[in-house]
Design an enzyme around this catalytic site. Structure first.
Site, PDB file in Angstrom:
ATOM      1  N   ARG A 122       0.852  -1.209  -0.046  1.00  0.00           N
ATOM      2  CA  ARG A 122       0.026   0.117   0.008  1.00  0.00           C
ATOM      3  C   ARG A 122       0.988   1.323  -0.089  1.00  0.00           C
ATOM      4  NH1 ARG A 122      -3.313  -2.770   3.946  1.00  0.00           N
ATOM      5  NH2 ARG A 122      -4.934  -3.831   2.811  1.00  0.00           N
ATOM      6  N   LYS A 144       2.183  11.194 -11.235  1.00  0.00           N
ATOM      7  CA  LYS A 144       1.278  10.028 -11.943  1.00  0.00           C
ATOM      8  C   LYS A 144       2.392   8.723 -12.282  1.00  0.00           C
ATOM      9  CE  LYS A 144      -1.862  13.217 -14.374  1.00  0.00           C
ATOM     10  NZ  LYS A 144      -2.217  13.717 -15.880  1.00  0.00           N
ATOM     11  N   GLU A 186       7.775  17.747 -25.086  1.00  0.00           N
ATOM     12  CA  GLU A 186       7.343  18.184 -23.861  1.00  0.00           C
ATOM     13  C   GLU A 186       7.811  19.615 -23.315  1.00  0.00           C
ATOM     14  OE1 GLU A 186       4.656  16.610 -22.367  1.00  0.00           O
ATOM     15  OE2 GLU A 186       4.854  14.474 -23.053  1.00  0.00           O
ATOM     16  N   LYS A 228       6.137  22.890 -14.219  1.00  0.00           N
ATOM     17  CA  LYS A 228       4.937  21.883 -13.911  1.00  0.00           C
ATOM     18  C   LYS A 228       4.887  21.787 -12.282  1.00  0.00           C
ATOM     19  CE  LYS A 228       4.134  16.921 -14.388  1.00  0.00           C
ATOM     20  NZ  LYS A 228       4.105  15.859 -15.055  1.00  0.00           N
ATOM     21  N   GLU A 238      -5.266  16.478 -10.800  1.00  0.00           N
ATOM     22  CA  GLU A 238      -5.979  17.029 -11.958  1.00  0.00           C
ATOM     23  C   GLU A 238      -7.617  17.194 -11.754  1.00  0.00           C
ATOM     24  OE1 GLU A 238      -3.947  15.217 -15.453  1.00  0.00           O
ATOM     25  OE2 GLU A 238      -5.973  15.410 -16.610  1.00  0.00           O
ATOM     26  N   ARG A 242      -4.335  21.160 -13.916  1.00  0.00           N
ATOM     27  CA  ARG A 242      -3.132  20.244 -14.260  1.00  0.00           C
ATOM     28  C   ARG A 242      -3.669  19.588 -15.468  1.00  0.00           C
ATOM     29  NH1 ARG A 242       0.131  15.643 -11.001  1.00  0.00           N
ATOM     30  NH2 ARG A 242       1.202  14.812 -12.428  1.00  0.00           N
ATOM     31  N   ASN A 246      -1.757  18.481 -20.415  1.00  0.00           N
ATOM     32  CA  ASN A 246      -2.149  17.544 -21.464  1.00  0.00           C
ATOM     33  C   ASN A 246      -2.252  18.395 -22.906  1.00  0.00           C
ATOM     34  OD1 ASN A 246      -2.529  15.426 -19.753  1.00  0.00           O
ATOM     35  ND2 ASN A 246      -4.217  16.025 -18.952  1.00  0.00           N
ATOM     36  N   HIS A 249      -1.822  16.197 -25.941  1.00  0.00           N
ATOM     37  CA  HIS A 249      -1.804  14.752 -25.674  1.00  0.00           C
ATOM     38  C   HIS A 249      -3.131  14.029 -26.261  1.00  0.00           C
ATOM     39  CE1 HIS A 249       1.570  15.603 -23.287  1.00  0.00           C
ATOM     40  NE2 HIS A 249       1.642  14.750 -22.789  1.00  0.00           N
ATOM     41  N   HIS A 253      -2.205  11.058 -27.922  1.00  0.00           N
ATOM     42  CA  HIS A 253      -2.336   9.632 -27.615  1.00  0.00           C
ATOM     43  C   HIS A 253      -3.298   8.706 -28.529  1.00  0.00           C
ATOM     44  CE1 HIS A 253      -2.049  10.293 -22.903  1.00  0.00           C
ATOM     45  NE2 HIS A 253      -0.718  10.248 -23.596  1.00  0.00           N
ATOM     46  N   HIS A 267       6.339   8.978 -27.996  1.00  0.00           N
ATOM     47  CA  HIS A 267       5.207   9.767 -27.098  1.00  0.00           C
ATOM     48  C   HIS A 267       5.384  11.169 -27.496  1.00  0.00           C
ATOM     49  CE1 HIS A 267       2.543  11.110 -24.155  1.00  0.00           C
ATOM     50  NE2 HIS A 267       3.531  11.932 -23.489  1.00  0.00           N
TER      51      HIS A 267
HETATM   52  N1  GLY Z   1       1.924  14.529 -17.870  1.00  0.00           N
HETATM   53  C1  GLY Z   1       0.938  15.236 -17.594  1.00  0.00           C
HETATM   54  C2  GLY Z   1       1.054  15.318 -16.136  1.00  0.00           C
HETATM   55  O1  GLY Z   1       1.805  15.153 -15.174  1.00  0.00           O
HETATM   56  O2  GLY Z   1      -0.122  15.880 -15.545  1.00  0.00           O
END
Ligand code: GLY
Length: 366
Positions: A122, A144, A186, A228, A238, A242, A246, A249, A253, A267
Site C-alpha cells: 500500500r 502520475k 514536452e 510543472k 487533475e 493540471r 495535456n 496529448h 495519444h 510519445h
Molecule cells: N504529464 C502530465 C501530467 O503529469 O499531468
C-alpha cells in the site's frame, strides 16, 4: 551547478535536483532519506548498459548498497506482466514500506516502477532518477504513475509522489538524437501552454540546446520542472489546471494508439504533432490568430521535428477512427472530449465543448 525545484505538497513535498553529475553523487543525495543504507534499482537494458555501473558506484561512494532488476527497454514494458515482475522482485528482496526503490530510466520505467511502489504494501517510497529529456521535464515530476492496457495508454495507475527526483542532465548526452527531440516535444509544450517568454527563449536557444549545450539544457529542464511543479501544487490530482499539461496529448495519444505504440511514433513526437494540431484547431475555432499555428509548426520544423499528420511514417487511419481512439482518452468527461486549446502562445485553457466537426476537419487537414 545543481539547482533545486521544491514541489510543495505538504507531507508529500519533495525536491527535484537538476544538474550534471548527480548520478555520481547519488549516494550523498539519497542517503539522508534512507532508514537503512540500501536501495533497490529498477531499470532497463539500454540505460543499464550505459549508466548502471556509474549509479551503483555513486551510491557506494555515499555508503549505500544496491540491488538491481533490469527489464527490457520500450513501451511494451509498461504493462501488467512487467508490473507483476517488479512487484514480485521487490517482495522477493523483502523491500519494506520505509525502504527506497529507485526508478532509473525514462518515462516507461518511471511510470511502471512508481505504480509498483504505489501498490506494494500500500505504498513504498521511491526516487525518480530520470534519464530521458521527456522524463526529466515531465513524467518524473508530479506523481502520475501507471501502465498501459489493451484499451489504451496509462489507463491503470495511481498518484504516488516520489521522495526525490535526481535529474542528471549529463546523461542526456547519451540519448539518440531522435529520443532527445521527442522529449523536446514536452519542453516546447510548457512554453505553448503557459509562458510565451519561454517559447521565445526556446526559439532562440533550443537549436544550440539540441546540439548539446549543457547549461542551456539545465536551464530548459529547470524552467519546465518549475512550471510543472507550480501546476501540480495547485492541482495535484487533475481536477482543473493540471489538465493544461495535456496540451497536445489528446491528439498525440490517438496517434500513438493508431501506430500501435511503436517506434513509428514516439510519445513526444505525438505530443509535438498534437500541439501543432491543438493550435490548428484553436485557430479554426477563431480562438487564436492564424499566425500562431504557423509559428508553432515553424519552430518544430527548425528543431527537425514532426509537426503534421503526414509526417508520421506509414498509413494512418481516417479521421473517424482517430476520433474513436480519442474517445477512450482519460480526458473524456460524460462522453464529451475535453481539449486543451489556446487563445495564443502561452495561453492554453481547457475546453469541454469542442464541435466534433471542427476536430474532424483538422484531422482531415482541411
Ligand atoms: N504529464 C502530465 C501530467 O503529469 O499531468
Amino acid at each position: 551547478m545543481t539547482e533545486t525545484v521544491h514541489v510543495d505538497l505538504g507531507d508529500r513535498a519533495y525536491d527535484v535536483r537538476i544538474g550534471a553529475g548527480l548520478i555520481a553523487r547519488a549516494g550523498a543525495e539519497i542517503a539522508p532519506l534512507l532508514k537503512r543504507p540500501r536501495v533497490w534499482i529498477v531499470t532497463e537494458e539500454t540505460v543499464a548498459g550505459l549508466h548502471l555501473a556509474a549509479l551503483e558506484a555513486g551510491l557506494r561512494a555515499g555508503g549505500v548498497d544496491s540491488a538491481a532488476l533490469i527489464l527490457p527497454p520500450g513501451e511494451a514494458t509498461k504493462s501488467w506482466p512487467h508490473l507483476i515482475r517488479v512487484v514480485e522482485w521487490l517482495l522477493d528482496q523483502k523491500v519494506e514500506r520505509r525502504d527506497m526503490v529507485l526508478a532509473f530510466g525514462g518515462g516507461v520505467i518511471g511510470d511502471l516502477v512508481g505504480f509498483a511502489c504505489a501498490i506494494l504494501r500500500r505504498g513504498v517510497r521511491f526516487v525518480q532518477v530520470p534519464t530521458s529529456l521527456l522524463a526529466q521535464v515531465d513524467s518524473s515530476v508530479g506523481g502520475k504513475t501507471g501502465i498501459n492496457t489493451g484499451h489504451g495508454k496509462n489507463l491503470v495507475g495511481a498518484f504516488h509522489q516520489p521522495s526525490l527526483v535526481l535529474a542528471d542532465v549529463g546523461v542526456l548526452g547519451s540519448l539518440p538524437a531522435r529520443d532527445f527531440r521527442a522529449g523536446y516535444g514536452e519542453v516546447v509544450k510548457y512554453g505553448l501552454l503557459g509562458d510565451a517568454g519561454f517559447f521565445d527563449w526556446l526559439e532562440t536557444n533550443a537549436p544550440a540546446m539540441a546540439k548539446g549545450d549543457l547549461a542551456l539544457r539545465a536551464q530548459a529542464v529547470r524552467h519546465s520542472v518549475q512550471m510543472k511543479a507550480d501546476i501540480v501544487v495547485r492541482d495535484e490530482t487533475e481536477q482543473g489546471d493540471r489538465a493544461l499539461l495535456n496540451l497536445g496529448h489528446t491528439f498525440g495519444h490517438a496517434l500513438e494508439a493508431a501506430t500501435g505504440f511503436s517506434d513509428r511514433l514516439l510519445h513526444g513526437e505525438g505530443v509535438a504533432i498534437g500541439c501543432a494540431l491543438a493550435f490548428g484547431l484553436s485557430a479554426r475555432l477563431g480562438l487564436c490568430s492564424q499566425e500562431d499555428p504557423s509559428r508553432v509548426r515553424a519552430h518544430l520544423a527548425d528543431m527537425g521535428m514532426m509537426r503534421d499528420l503526414s509526417d508520421v511514417p506509414g498509413d494512418l487511419p481516417g479521421a473517424d477512427r482517430l476520433l474513436a481512439l480519442m474517445a477512450q482518452d482519460k480526458k473524456v468527461v460524460d462522453g464529451q472530449l475535453r481539449f486543451i486549446l489556446a487563445r495564443g502562445i502561452g495561453e492554453a485553457f481547457v475546453a469541454a465543448d469542442v464541435p466534433v466537426e471542427a476536430v474532424q476537419a483538422v484531422l482531415q487537414g482541411r
